[in-house]
Design a protein around this motif. Structure first.
Motif, mmCIF file in Angstrom:
data_model
loop_
_atom_site.group_PDB
_atom_site.id
_atom_site.type_symbol
_atom_site.label_atom_id
_atom_site.label_comp_id
_atom_site.label_asym_id
_atom_site.label_seq_id
_atom_site.Cartn_x
_atom_site.Cartn_y
_atom_site.Cartn_z
ATOM 1 N N ALA A 50 0.812 -1.220 0.000
ATOM 2 C CA ALA A 50 0.000 0.000 0.000
ATOM 3 C C ALA A 50 0.846 1.271 0.000
ATOM 4 C CB ALA A 50 -0.929 0.004 1.217
ATOM 5 N N LEU A 52 2.817 2.273 2.727
ATOM 6 C CA LEU A 52 3.047 2.828 4.062
ATOM 7 C C LEU A 52 4.440 2.504 4.579
ATOM 8 C CD1 LEU A 52 -0.287 2.315 6.032
ATOM 9 C CD2 LEU A 52 0.563 4.324 4.832
ATOM 10 N N ALA A 72 1.952 6.437 -0.924
ATOM 11 C CA ALA A 72 0.657 5.785 -0.688
ATOM 12 C C ALA A 72 -0.485 6.492 -1.406
ATOM 13 C CB ALA A 72 0.385 5.713 0.814
ATOM 14 N N HIS A 73 -0.500 7.836 -1.343
ATOM 15 C CA HIS A 73 -1.684 8.531 -1.870
ATOM 16 C C HIS A 73 -1.806 8.374 -3.379
ATOM 17 C CE1 HIS A 73 1.268 11.883 -2.328
ATOM 18 N NE2 HIS A 73 0.542 12.167 -3.380
ATOM 19 N N VAL A 76 -3.449 4.709 -4.126
ATOM 20 C CA VAL A 76 -4.910 4.659 -3.990
ATOM 21 C C VAL A 76 -5.561 5.058 -5.306
ATOM 22 C CG1 VAL A 76 -6.845 5.350 -2.550
ATOM 23 C CG2 VAL A 76 -4.527 5.696 -1.734
ATOM 24 N N LEU A 82 -6.212 -0.193 1.132
ATOM 25 C CA LEU A 82 -5.857 -1.017 2.296
ATOM 26 C C LEU A 82 -6.789 -0.690 3.455
ATOM 27 C CD1 LEU A 82 -3.948 -2.794 4.123
ATOM 28 C CD2 LEU A 82 -2.572 -0.738 4.464
ATOM 29 N N PRO A 84 -6.512 -0.976 7.090
ATOM 30 C CA PRO A 84 -5.348 -1.282 7.931
ATOM 31 C C PRO A 84 -5.705 -2.087 9.179
ATOM 32 C CG PRO A 84 -5.972 1.010 8.199
ATOM 33 C CD PRO A 84 -6.874 0.444 7.138
#
Lengths: 236, 307
Positions: A50, A52, A72-73, A76, A82, A84
């Protein structure tokens, strides 16, 4: 083409080599699970997929493209969501604000409205509590919210980290029914679960992680029947 | 003349200035858990830039209010850029460092800005030019000037605007989400770096406005004016509950009123032993009391509530 491919992915977490080079692939529409003991590297793998956690080595391909260095952004936006571990709801935002955060990347208001209504019909409880702060929900309700919020991002691949953690058996059943429903709609799923039996029952294939390495990869049916797996993870 | 009412009015005006500055502290703290001690210096930069622009416009014959608006806009622009640079250069590289490191850096940035201002503008006090005709109004035995009314109006607008932005807009929702869980905000598609930068920019813009109003109110600007002001606004933010936006407004107004009443009556209370120039002790006395008895502030969230 595979939706997701990991090529000798390595992940370091807090000075520990949590994942030591794993290979994994998921085809469009598949439900795949990752099982293993505490500290086997399951959560670190999901976090690296993802975005992170940075990959310490290897590659992550999504829809054939390398995404290993994307923040991460941006992942998406490519359709990777994800849920979490520990749910990660925003405790002081309302239920509805949490859901809208899931659709943060979109500005097509009518479609967001429709997605919101779908979330509420999937989880009527969330509709009852739409104006309440998410921090006041029960653990099970927060898990519903976290799943619904991830679906608001219209994912092609949904990563679920320990959805059963800390929930009462009845709630676990309900969450897994929902997961089956999501899979039936054609969303590809990668599920990490301590509860290996449940995970293998909803998935088609499974990977067994031990000490940061994949020790077994097979169809879930065979894994359920595998004496090694039964002894180590199914308590039988 | 009604002294009590007059002191309360003065307190509210002072307090709305503190509140405007306190918002900058509380926004950054809410999102980074960082006390941005350089924020007081941003206010100073806003004031001195505005004074420089006013000096430059002196011969143009523009109406006073127009000059003030131009000076304020320039000050806001300069401070927004300064806030952006400070975040990018000084704080972002320390995002994952132990919390003491960015705190010490903030104090360092504050010293650097003060010295830069001293080099650029010198050590002397800079007078606010007489571009506004001061009107004095009577109000139930107390007086209030048009500049004071302007301060209250602008500060109120700034605060309402900020509250609307944070509670109603998409950026505001992203700011609140980032403050509550930065990693998960990223998972939602929020570019966390941009949201943090936006927080500094917005706080700095409000700080610049506060700087202009303060120099108009006191009639002067000075390279060291941001220090005490910053500490007091920080106190206001802690009093209201640091990280909490309505708290910063409440804390600012309360601090202003307490200070004003304190300065007005300290002579009577101590039999003339302490004069009104001791007014600064009230802010720090309050800071100590809040830290001892209610560290989360009046409207602050309990720390355990943080996810």
């Amino acid at each position: 083409m595979n939706l997701l491919e990991l090529h000798s992915l390595a992940v370091h977490y807090g000075g520990i080599k949590a994942v030591k080079g794993i290979d994994l692939h998921i085809a469009e529409g598949e439900v795949v699970c990752l099982i293993g003991a505490n500290g086997a590297g399951k959560t670190s793998s999901l976090k690296a997929i993802a975005g992170l956690l940075p990959a310490a080595g290897g590659e992550v391909l999504f829809r054939g493209q390398p995404i290993t260095r994307l923040p991460a952004h941006q992942r998406v936006r490519q359709g990777l969501a994800l849920v979490p571990e520990g749910r990660g709801v925003f405790p002081r935002l309302t239920v509805e604000e949490n859901l809208l955060m899931g659709a943060y990347q979109f500005d097509d208001k009518p479609q967001i409205r429709i997605d919101l209504e779908n979330s509420y019909s999937l989880f009527p409880r969330l509709q009852e509590r739409r104006a309440q702060r998410a921090g006041t929900l029960s653990g099970g309700e927060q898990q519903m919210l976290a799943i619904a919020r991830a679906l608001m991002s219209r994912p092609r691949l949904l990563l679920l980290d320990e959805p059963s953690m800390g929930l009462a058996p009845l709630m676990v059943q309900k969450i897994f029914e929902t997961i089956r429903g999501i899979a039936a709609q054609g969303v590809t799923l990668l599920l990490v679960e301590q509860n290996a039996r449940l995970a293998l029952e909803v998935s088609q294939r499974g990977y067994v992680l031990d000490g940061g390495r994949v020790t077994l990869a097979d169809s879930s049916e065979s894994l359920l029947g595998n004496p090694q797996v039964r002894a180590a993870y199914l308590g039988a | 003349m009604d002294i009590l009412l007059q002191q309360i009015i003065n307190g509210l005006i002072l307090g709305s200035l503190y509140a405007l500055v306190a918002l900058g502290y509380t926004m950054v703290y809410g999102i980074l858990e960082l006390i941005n001690f350089a924020h007081g210096e941003i206010v100073m930069v806003g004031a001195l830039v505005a004074l420089a622009v006013l000096a430059g416009l002196a011969g143009t014959g523009l109406p006073g209010p127009v000059m003030l608006v131009i000076a304020t806009l320039v000050a806001m622009a300069v401070c927004m850029v300064a806030g952006l640079l400070i975040e990018r250069i000084a704080y972002r590289p320390l995002r994952t460092a132990p919390r003491l490191a960015p705190l010490i850096t903030a104090i360092g940035v504050s010293i650097v800005l003060q010295n830069l201002a001293m080099i650029i503008w010198g050590r002397q006090y800079i007078a606010f030019p007489p571009i506004l005709d001061i009107q004095i109004y009577e109000l139930a035995g107390a007086t209030i000037t048009n500049i004071q009314l302007l301060i209250v109006a602008v500060a109120t607008l700034g605060m309402i605007g900020l509250v609307l932005l944070v509670n109603r807009s998409r950026l505001g929702r992203a700011m609140r989400a980032t403050a509550q869980n930065r990693d998960v905000a990223g998972l939602m598609g929020v570019d966390v770096n941009r949201v943090i930068a936006a927080t500094f920019v917005i706080g700095s813009a409000l700080g610049a406005v506060a700087g202009v109003l303060i120099s108009a109110y006191y009639g002067i600007g000075h390279y060291a004016m941001g220090f005490i002001l910053g500490l007091k606004a920080f106190t206001a933010a802690v009093l209201g509950g640091i990280g909490n936006i309505p708290g910063a407004v409440l804390g600012g107004l309360l601090l202003g009123i307490i200070e004003s009443l304190g300065a007005g009556y300290i002579g009577d209370l101590t039999g003339g032993f302490l004069g009104s120039h001791y007014q600064d002790i009230f802010a720090f006395f309050i800071l100590i009391l809040v830290l001892i008895f209610r560290p989360s502030g009046l409207l602050g969230e309990q720390v355990a509530d943080r996810a």
